[in-house]
Design a protein around this motif. Structure first.
Motif, PDB file in Angstrom:
ATOM      1  N   GLY A  63      -7.785  20.385  -2.083  1.00 34.36           N
ATOM      2  CA  GLY A  63      -7.578  20.504  -0.650  1.00 34.36           C
ATOM      3  C   GLY A  63      -6.409  19.671  -0.159  1.00 34.36           C
ATOM      4  N   VAL A  64      -6.138  19.833   1.114  1.00 38.41           N
ATOM      5  CA  VAL A  64      -5.072  19.081   1.778  1.00 38.41           C
ATOM      6  C   VAL A  64      -5.595  17.696   2.130  1.00 38.41           C
ATOM      7  CG1 VAL A  64      -3.704  18.988   3.899  1.00 38.41           C
ATOM      8  CG2 VAL A  64      -3.931  21.145   2.645  1.00 38.41           C
ATOM      9  N   GLY A  65      -4.753  16.673   1.990  1.00 40.84           N
ATOM     10  CA  GLY A  65      -5.200  15.329   2.345  1.00 40.84           C
ATOM     11  C   GLY A  65      -4.260  14.262   1.834  1.00 40.84           C
ATOM     12  N   PHE A  66      -4.798  13.075   1.576  1.00 38.63           N
ATOM     13  CA  PHE A  66      -3.994  11.960   1.077  1.00 38.63           C
ATOM     14  C   PHE A  66      -4.898  10.970   0.370  1.00 38.63           C
ATOM     15  CE2 PHE A  66      -5.202  11.163   5.475  1.00 38.63           C
ATOM     16  CZ  PHE A  66      -5.781   9.905   5.426  1.00 38.63           C
ATOM     17  N   SER A  67      -4.282  10.113  -0.429  1.00 40.46           N
ATOM     18  CA  SER A  67      -5.005   9.043  -1.098  1.00 40.46           C
ATOM     19  C   SER A  67      -4.091   7.831  -1.173  1.00 40.46           C
ATOM     20  CB  SER A  67      -5.436   9.484  -2.502  1.00 40.46           C
ATOM     21  OG  SER A  67      -6.331   8.542  -3.075  1.00 40.46           O
ATOM     22  N   THR A  68      -4.691   6.652  -1.161  1.00 38.96           N
ATOM     23  CA  THR A  68      -3.921   5.414  -1.020  1.00 38.96           C
ATOM     24  C   THR A  68      -4.376   4.380  -2.038  1.00 38.96           C
ATOM     25  OG1 THR A  68      -3.688   5.825   1.353  1.00 38.96           O
ATOM     26  CG2 THR A  68      -3.262   3.577   0.592  1.00 38.96           C
ATOM     27  N   ARG A  80       0.840  -1.201   0.000  1.00 37.42           N
ATOM     28  CA  ARG A  80       0.000   0.000   0.000  1.00 37.42           C
ATOM     29  C   ARG A  80       0.879   1.256   0.000  1.00 37.42           C
ATOM     30  NH1 ARG A  80      -2.289  -3.440   3.468  1.00 37.42           N
ATOM     31  NH2 ARG A  80      -1.392  -2.400   5.291  1.00 37.42           N
ATOM     32  N   VAL A  81       0.501   2.211  -0.858  1.00 35.14           N
ATOM     33  CA  VAL A  81       1.243   3.461  -1.002  1.00 35.14           C
ATOM     34  C   VAL A  81       0.276   4.623  -0.847  1.00 35.14           C
ATOM     35  CG1 VAL A  81       2.587   4.885  -2.583  1.00 35.14           C
ATOM     36  CG2 VAL A  81       2.955   2.413  -2.521  1.00 35.14           C
ATOM     37  N   SER A  82       0.669   5.623  -0.054  1.00 34.87           N
ATOM     38  CA  SER A  82      -0.147   6.825   0.133  1.00 34.87           C
ATOM     39  C   SER A  82       0.569   8.034  -0.441  1.00 34.87           C
ATOM     40  CB  SER A  82      -0.431   7.079   1.622  1.00 34.87           C
ATOM     41  OG  SER A  82      -1.257   6.080   2.166  1.00 34.87           O
ATOM     42  N   VAL A  83      -0.155   8.840  -1.220  1.00 36.79           N
ATOM     43  CA  VAL A  83       0.360  10.128  -1.692  1.00 36.79           C
ATOM     44  C   VAL A  83      -0.204  11.215  -0.783  1.00 36.79           C
ATOM     45  CG1 VAL A  83       0.843   9.531  -4.082  1.00 36.79           C
ATOM     46  CG2 VAL A  83      -1.488  10.141  -3.443  1.00 36.79           C
ATOM     47  N   ILE A  84       0.682  12.087  -0.301  1.00 33.85           N
ATOM     48  CA  ILE A  84       0.317  13.144   0.633  1.00 33.85           C
ATOM     49  C   ILE A  84       0.198  14.452  -0.147  1.00 33.85           C
ATOM     50  CG2 ILE A  84       0.969  14.369   2.730  1.00 33.85           C
ATOM     51  CD1 ILE A  84       0.461  11.359   3.156  1.00 33.85           C
ATOM     52  N   GLN A  85      -0.934  15.130  -0.022  1.00 32.90           N
ATOM     53  CA  GLN A  85      -1.162  16.394  -0.723  1.00 32.90           C
ATOM     54  C   GLN A  85      -1.125  17.534   0.287  1.00 32.90           C
ATOM     55  OE1 GLN A  85      -3.483  16.607  -4.339  1.00 32.90           O
ATOM     56  NE2 GLN A  85      -4.951  17.943  -3.289  1.00 32.90           N
ATOM     57  N   MET A  86      -0.216  18.481   0.074  1.00 35.00           N
ATOM     58  CA  MET A  86       0.003  19.576   1.011  1.00 35.00           C
ATOM     59  C   MET A  86      -0.276  20.931   0.365  1.00 35.00           C
ATOM     60  SD  MET A  86       3.541  18.364   2.920  1.00 35.00           S
ATOM     61  CE  MET A  86       3.568  19.878   3.896  1.00 35.00           C
ATOM     62  N   ASN A  87      -0.456  21.923   1.228  1.00 36.92           N
ATOM     63  CA  ASN A  87      -0.543  23.329   0.823  1.00 36.92           C
ATOM     64  C   ASN A  87       0.531  24.086   1.602  1.00 36.92           C
ATOM     65  OD1 ASN A  87      -2.754  26.111   1.434  1.00 36.92           O
ATOM     66  ND2 ASN A  87      -1.452  25.766  -0.343  1.00 36.92           N
ATOM     67  N   GLN A  88       1.786  23.755   1.313  1.00 36.36           N
ATOM     68  CA  GLN A  88       2.892  24.334   2.054  1.00 36.36           C
ATOM     69  C   GLN A  88       3.145  25.777   1.647  1.00 36.36           C
ATOM     70  OE1 GLN A  88       3.139  22.087  -0.385  1.00 36.36           O
ATOM     71  NE2 GLN A  88       5.191  21.902  -1.234  1.00 36.36           N
ATOM     72  N   TRP A 109       3.692   1.490 -12.440  1.00 41.59           N
ATOM     73  CA  TRP A 109       2.829   2.283 -11.587  1.00 41.59           C
ATOM     74  C   TRP A 109       3.425   3.687 -11.491  1.00 41.59           C
ATOM     75  CZ3 TRP A 109      -1.529   0.033  -9.242  1.00 41.59           C
ATOM     76  CH2 TRP A 109      -1.625  -1.358  -9.379  1.00 41.59           C
ATOM     77  N   ILE A 110       2.585   4.703 -11.554  1.00 36.82           N
ATOM     78  CA  ILE A 110       3.014   6.088 -11.418  1.00 36.82           C
ATOM     79  C   ILE A 110       2.407   6.653 -10.133  1.00 36.82           C
ATOM     80  CG2 ILE A 110       2.886   8.409 -12.388  1.00 36.82           C
ATOM     81  CD1 ILE A 110       4.795   6.635 -13.938  1.00 36.82           C
ATOM     82  N   ILE A 111       3.268   7.178  -9.269  1.00 34.18           N
ATOM     83  CA  ILE A 111       2.859   7.634  -7.940  1.00 34.18           C
ATOM     84  C   ILE A 111       3.238   9.106  -7.828  1.00 34.18           C
ATOM     85  CG2 ILE A 111       3.186   7.289  -5.456  1.00 34.18           C
ATOM     86  CD1 ILE A 111       4.186   4.361  -6.418  1.00 34.18           C
ATOM     87  N   ALA A 112       2.229   9.977  -7.853  1.00 32.93           N
ATOM     88  CA  ALA A 112       2.481  11.414  -7.989  1.00 32.93           C
ATOM     89  C   ALA A 112       1.820  12.190  -6.855  1.00 32.93           C
ATOM     90  CB  ALA A 112       1.976  11.902  -9.340  1.00 32.93           C
ATOM     91  N   ALA A 113       2.602  12.504  -5.826  1.00 38.85           N
ATOM     92  CA  ALA A 113       2.147  13.371  -4.742  1.00 38.85           C
ATOM     93  C   ALA A 113       2.383  14.818  -5.145  1.00 38.85           C
ATOM     94  CB  ALA A 113       2.900  13.055  -3.451  1.00 38.85           C
ATOM     95  N   ALA A 114       1.393  15.682  -4.928  1.00 33.64           N
ATOM     96  CA  ALA A 114       1.489  17.047  -5.430  1.00 33.64           C
ATOM     97  C   ALA A 114       1.060  18.060  -4.378  1.00 33.64           C
ATOM     98  CB  ALA A 114       0.621  17.205  -6.676  1.00 33.64           C
TER      99      ALA A 114
END
Length: 275
Positions: free
Chosen positions: A246-251, A2-10, A207-212
């Motif tokens: 928004g800020v969050g994550f998806s897995t 399992r892989v989670s991408v973290i989405q931030m508003n830094q 697989w392409i894993i793109a955290a933005a």
């Protein structure tokens, strides 16, 4: 796996960005129990100009040595949650130049990979805004992979995704999944983000894993926007997980059997003739 991408508003407050990343990863770990978490590009700094980037930069230690605040935070997160931490990218103080650099840590907190962004973002956006990454950053010159839970991951950063030859080289180096941490502009993102990532998945059968990063930030008194929409695509090009605004994550679950089936039934790497 399992892989989670973290989405931030830094923004430009490094300490606040580190705290936000820690909270989001803790939430993902509790909710989805990933084996690997992936952060966005330059997750410790976005905006604030040259001075803010210089303040956020860290001199990276030799593997096993003690690093700066972001480096040590990633090590601690890996140990605390017993996960692989793909640190998106941070700003590396390389002496004469800064570098846009990815770090990866294993669940024991050991650094296992380091990659400097190869392709620098020197463009003019459709609204006329200019971006000149090479004015402050140097470019990397080598491909990097690492292995987690028996899966080989390739490392890229944002603008790299527009250069399919880099992704083909990673596939030939054994990659089964490719990470693409990004700060993709809103202007280009709405037209190009998903189609480029899906194309790279289809071409490489990875697989392409793109955290933005998502939302607005301030740059020299002007407001700029980044697109977000962090996603994971499978080797057939289907988007199997995606973050909303928004800020969050998806897995999503990375399935080696899917990779094997796609490559067996359509062996494009074996069929290539011109490259």
């Amino acid at each position: 796996m399992r892989v989670s991408v973290i989405q931030m508003n830094q923004g430009s407050d490094k300490a606040a960005n580190i705290a936000a990343a820690e909270r989001l990863i803790a939430a993902a770990a509790e909710s989805d129990r990933p084996h690997l978490v992936s952060l966005p590009e330059t997750w410790t700094n976005l905006g604030g100009g040259r001075d803010a980037r210089m303040r956020a930069a860290e001199i990276l230690p030799d593997p096993g040595g003690e690093g700066g605040p972001a480096y040590e935070a990633m090590r601690a997160i890996a140990r605390r949650h017993e996960v692989f931490v793909h640190g998106g990218s941070i700003i590396e103080d390389g002496g004469e130049k800064l570098f846009n650099t990815t770090l990866v840590f294993d669940p024991e907190g050991a650094e296992i990979a380091r990659y400097r962004k190869i392709h620098l973002f020197d463009i003019t956006a459709p609204d006329g805004t200019g971006y000149r990454e090479s004015a402050l950053y140097g470019g990397g010159d080598r491909l990097v992979t690492f292995t987690a839970h028996g899966i080989t991951f390739g490392l890229t950063i944002c603008y790299d995704m527009r250069f399919p030859e880099q992704y083909l080289a990673l596939r030939r180096a054994g990659a089964e999944a490719i990470l693409v941490p990004s700060n993709f502009t809103l202007q280009t993102g709405k037209d190009h983000w998903e189609v480029l990532l899906r194309a790279r998945a289809i071409e490489t059968q990875c697989w392409i894993i793109a955290a933005a990063s998502w939302g607005q930030y301030e740059e020299r008194g002007a407001q700029r926007s980044v697109y977000g929409h962090s996603l994971i695509a499978d080797p057939w090009g289907h988007v199997v997980a995606k973050a909303s605004d928004g800020v969050g994550f998806s897995t999503a679950r990375i399935e080696p059997a899917v990779t094997e089936r796609v490559r067996r039934d359509m062996p494009v790497l074996e069929h290539r003739r011109l490259a």
